[in-house]
Scaffold this motif. Structure first.
Motif, short mmCIF file in Angstrom:
data_model
loop_
_atom_site.label_atom_id
_atom_site.label_comp_id
_atom_site.label_asym_id
_atom_site.label_seq_id
_atom_site.Cartn_x
_atom_site.Cartn_y
_atom_site.Cartn_z
N PRO A 165 0.78 -1.24 0.12
CA PRO A 165 -0.06 0.23 -0.07
C PRO A 165 0.87 1.25 0.16
O PRO A 165 0.44 2.55 -0.65
N LEU A 166 1.98 1.28 0.69
CA LEU A 166 2.86 2.56 0.67
C LEU A 166 3.22 2.84 -0.78
O LEU A 166 3.41 3.86 -1.24
N MET A 167 3.95 1.92 -1.49
CA MET A 167 4.52 1.92 -2.62
C MET A 167 3.57 2.24 -3.66
O MET A 167 3.53 3.10 -4.45
N ARG A 168 2.33 1.69 -3.52
CA ARG A 168 1.19 2.04 -4.30
C ARG A 168 0.76 3.53 -4.36
O ARG A 168 0.61 3.96 -5.29
N ASN A 169 0.67 3.89 -3.18
CA ASN A 169 0.28 5.32 -2.93
C ASN A 169 1.20 6.31 -3.46
O ASN A 169 1.00 7.30 -4.28
N LYS A 170 2.45 5.78 -3.48
CA LYS A 170 3.58 6.87 -4.07
C LYS A 170 3.68 6.77 -5.57
O LYS A 170 3.64 7.55 -6.20
N VAL A 171 3.46 5.27 -6.22
CA VAL A 171 3.41 5.30 -7.49
C VAL A 171 2.00 6.39 -7.89
O VAL A 171 2.08 6.88 -9.10
N LEU A 172 0.72 6.05 -7.35
CA LEU A 172 -0.28 7.00 -7.75
C LEU A 172 -0.03 8.42 -7.60
O LEU A 172 -0.51 9.21 -8.46
N SER A 173 0.82 8.73 -6.63
CA SER A 173 0.91 10.22 -6.48
C SER A 173 2.01 10.69 -7.66
O SER A 173 1.78 11.87 -8.21
N ILE A 174 2.78 9.70 -8.03
CA ILE A 174 3.73 10.22 -9.19
C ILE A 174 3.01 10.22 -10.53
O ILE A 174 3.27 11.37 -11.10
N MET A 175 2.06 9.15 -10.74
CA MET A 175 1.12 9.44 -11.69
C MET A 175 0.16 10.84 -11.73
O MET A 175 -0.01 11.28 -13.04
N ARG A 176 -0.31 11.19 -10.56
CA ARG A 176 -0.94 12.16 -10.56
C ARG A 176 -0.17 13.59 -10.92
O ARG A 176 -0.66 14.44 -11.74
N LYS A 177 0.98 13.21 -10.42
CA LYS A 177 1.97 14.48 -10.80
C LYS A 177 2.28 14.61 -12.17
O LYS A 177 2.42 15.75 -12.65
N LEU A 178 2.46 13.50 -12.82
CA LEU A 178 2.72 13.53 -14.32
C LEU A 178 1.58 14.39 -14.86
O LEU A 178 1.84 15.10 -15.80
N SER A 179 0.35 14.12 -14.64
CA SER A 179 -0.66 14.92 -15.27
C SER A 179 -0.91 16.31 -15.05
O SER A 179 -1.07 17.14 -15.92
N LEU A 180 -0.40 16.54 -13.60
CA LEU A 180 -0.35 17.83 -13.53
C LEU A 180 0.67 18.55 -14.18
O LEU A 180 0.81 19.93 -14.38
N ASP A 181 1.80 17.94 -14.35
CA ASP A 181 2.97 18.44 -15.20
C ASP A 181 2.71 18.65 -16.74
O ASP A 181 3.66 18.80 -17.51
N GLY A 182 1.39 18.32 -16.96
CA GLY A 182 1.27 18.41 -18.71
C GLY A 182 1.44 17.07 -19.39
O GLY A 182 1.22 17.20 -20.46
N LYS A 183 1.67 16.05 -18.70
CA LYS A 183 1.78 14.68 -19.51
C LYS A 183 0.49 13.95 -19.40
O LYS A 183 -0.40 14.42 -18.46
N ALA A 184 0.42 12.78 -20.15
CA ALA A 184 -0.90 12.13 -20.03
C ALA A 184 -0.68 10.64 -19.68
O ALA A 184 0.69 10.14 -19.95
N VAL A 185 -1.31 9.93 -18.87
CA VAL A 185 -1.27 8.85 -18.51
C VAL A 185 -2.56 7.94 -19.01
O VAL A 185 -3.56 8.38 -18.57
N LEU A 186 -2.35 6.87 -19.71
CA LEU A 186 -3.14 5.78 -20.22
C LEU A 186 -2.97 4.61 -19.42
O LEU A 186 -1.83 4.10 -19.69
#
Lengths: 262, 246
Positions: free
Chosen positions: A150-171
């Motif tokens: 769960p800890l790493m999962r949350n870390k990865v999810l926050s990285i994914m969220r940050k990617l979209s905030l930085d103007g990238k996209a995630v599929l």
């Protein structure tokens, strides 16, 4: 800005229709989740987008550079983490070696460890580090958090969220609906190769309600969700003449992928 | 291509040391082997002919027959096979092919693997074709360089042919064992069928171990035919790989 457009994509394996005329777009700055049960056609769709599988028909327009995290996180087992990063650098066009090492450190991986000695979760984290170190505009991830604690999962999810905030996209695809609710801006639910629902998460939740009826009765146009000892529960689109309970995303997903319509 | 060469290091080093060990178990023991065979010549000559044992006293004849015509020559198809069969089948089997194909074009991946295997093949065959000549120069013996070159041309062509056949099976099959068994099957069947006179051309060992090479006479027709078949096979392998679903 539209980074990916898929239009009427079809892919079959002999008699089996894996992807049956689906269409969707992925915009810059969004996290788009492709959901569905096993065999729904998610991985086939992703592989067609990446050119790993040949589409039968349809149109795929990719207006971006892409990094890909596959469903099977298989890397070269005889390599060390360090050599794996060097190999990714020599093969990748936009690979940021420093970022890869910083992610490896963040994920608490030992650079001199052999890939063969990594657990499934650690191998996933290494693959994630390599994928995220690619400086691209679209990240395609197939089950990125599968097998993570769960800890790493949350870390990865926050990285994914940050990617979209930085103007990238995630599929991305996932079986874990709670995490999809946390990060996805839009979702598409697939069943038997077709998209049965698509849109922003909140809109989908707003669109449906759960209606209970006595056993033996049914709701016209409703998707069977589940039954209790006395009643059956159906997922139906909101309308002025129907009353029901708000539907959770889990319930919407389950009823739609069951696809038992009355 | 660096990754491909790195991936082949274990196979190549094993082949190198095995071939070196075989050479060093033959060349320095020329006199010993000759004396032993001479003592047993009565029993041996009914299989190899009357003059064969006597000819073995000659260093040139000994190396041409015992290295090129026997030990090294017999391993030539195996060298091509070992370098070719895991090229793609291992990536498919381990699901690592996706790692490569999302980062490079199929053409890049195919050509780097093919070039790496060809580089290793050329390095091994050329080195071990010249090794007897180098050894002879060091130990004051004489060997005809032209004959070594003739053997090298045949050995390179045959090894390249078997590598191309292995490459095709490596692209077709997603499991290494299937690719290996298939190419071993083809080698076994063609060699066996080659014992039938009208289709003896199927046996590539007749070409690799040809006695004509001792007169530095290259079989140009067979060489060109093998090269044409090899390049055709490589082209078919590419077309299969280009259209393959991963």
């Amino acid at each position: 800005m539209e980074l990916l457009r898929v239009k009427n994509l079809k892919k079959s394996y002999g008699e089996l229709v894996a992807v049956d005329g689906i269409s969707f777009t992925v915009e810059q700055g969004e996290v788009f989740a492709l959901l569905g049960p096993n065999g729904a056609g998610k991985t086939s769709t992703i592989k067609c987008i990446l050119g790993l599988r040949k589409k039968d028909s349809g149109e795929i327009v990719l207006n971006s550079s892409v990094a890909y995290l596959p469903e099977k996180k298989e890397l070269y087992r005889s390599y060390t983490v360090e050599r794996m990063i060097k190999t990714a650098k020599s093969y990748g066009k936009n690979f940021d070696e420093k970022k890869a090492y910083s992610l490896v450190e963040e994920f608490k991986l030992n650079p001199s460890e052999k890939v063969a000695n990594l657990s499934h979760g650690m191998a996933t984290l290494l693959y994630l580090a390599i994928t995220l170190a690619e400086d691209v505009t679209l990240y395609v991830m197939d089950e990125p958090t599968w097998g993570l604690d769960p800890l790493m999962r949350n870390k990865v999810l926050s990285i994914m969220r940050k990617l979209s905030l930085d103007g990238k996209a995630v599929l991305y695809t996932s079986h874990i609906l709670s995490e999809v609710e946390k990060v996805a801006d839009r979702v598409a639910i697939m069943r038997k190769g077709k998209i049965v629902e698509m849109g922003p998460l909140d809109d989908i939740k707003e669109k449906y309600i759960l209606v209970s009826v006595p056993k033996g009765e049914s709701v016209e146009g409703g998707y069977f969700y589940k039954e209790t000892t006395e009643e059956e529960i159906y997922l139906v689109e909101k309308a002025t003449n129907i009353e029901g309970q708000p539907a959770s995303f889990d319930a919407i997903f389950e009823a739609l992928v069951k696809g038992e319509r009355k | 291509m660096r990754k491909e060469l790195y991936d082949m290091r274990v196979r190549t080093l094993w082949m190198f040391f095995i071939l070196l060990a075989i050479f060093l178990s033959i060349a320095p023991f020329h006199k010993m082997i000759y004396n032993f065979l001479e003592k047993e010549s009565f029993a041996v000559q009914k299989y190899v002919g009357k003059n064969f044992i006597a000819n073995l006293k000659d260093w040139k004849f000994f190396i041409y027959t015992q290295w090129f015509g026997k030990n090294f020559g017999q391993l030539i198809p195996i060298i091509g096979l070992i370098l070719g069969f895991p090229l793609f089948s291992r990536e498919f089997e381990n699901s690592t092919i996706e790692f490569l194909l999302v980062r490079r074009t199929r053409r890049d991946v195919f050509s780097s693997k093919f070039l790496a295997a060809t580089t290793m093949l050329v390095a091994i065959v050329v080195f071990f074709s010249f090794l007897p000549w180098i050894y002879s120069a060091i130990f004051g013996k004489t060997l005809d360089l032209k004959v070594c070159l003739a053997f090298m041309v045949h050995d390179l062509t045959a090894a390249f042919f078997w590598m191309s056949v292995s490459l095709l099976f490596s692209v077709v099959f997603t499991e290494q064992v299937k690719a290996l068994l298939s190419v071993l099957g083809v080698l076994g069947v063609t060699t066996a069928l080659g014992f039938i006179k009208p289709i003896r051309f199927l046996n590539t060992y007749r070409y690799i171990l040809s006695a004509d090479l001792m007169r530095s006479s290259i079989d140009a027709m067979y060489t060109i035919s093998l090269l044409i078949i090899s390049f055709t096979t490589i082209f078919i392998s590419w077309k299969v790989f280009e259209g393959k679903d991963i």
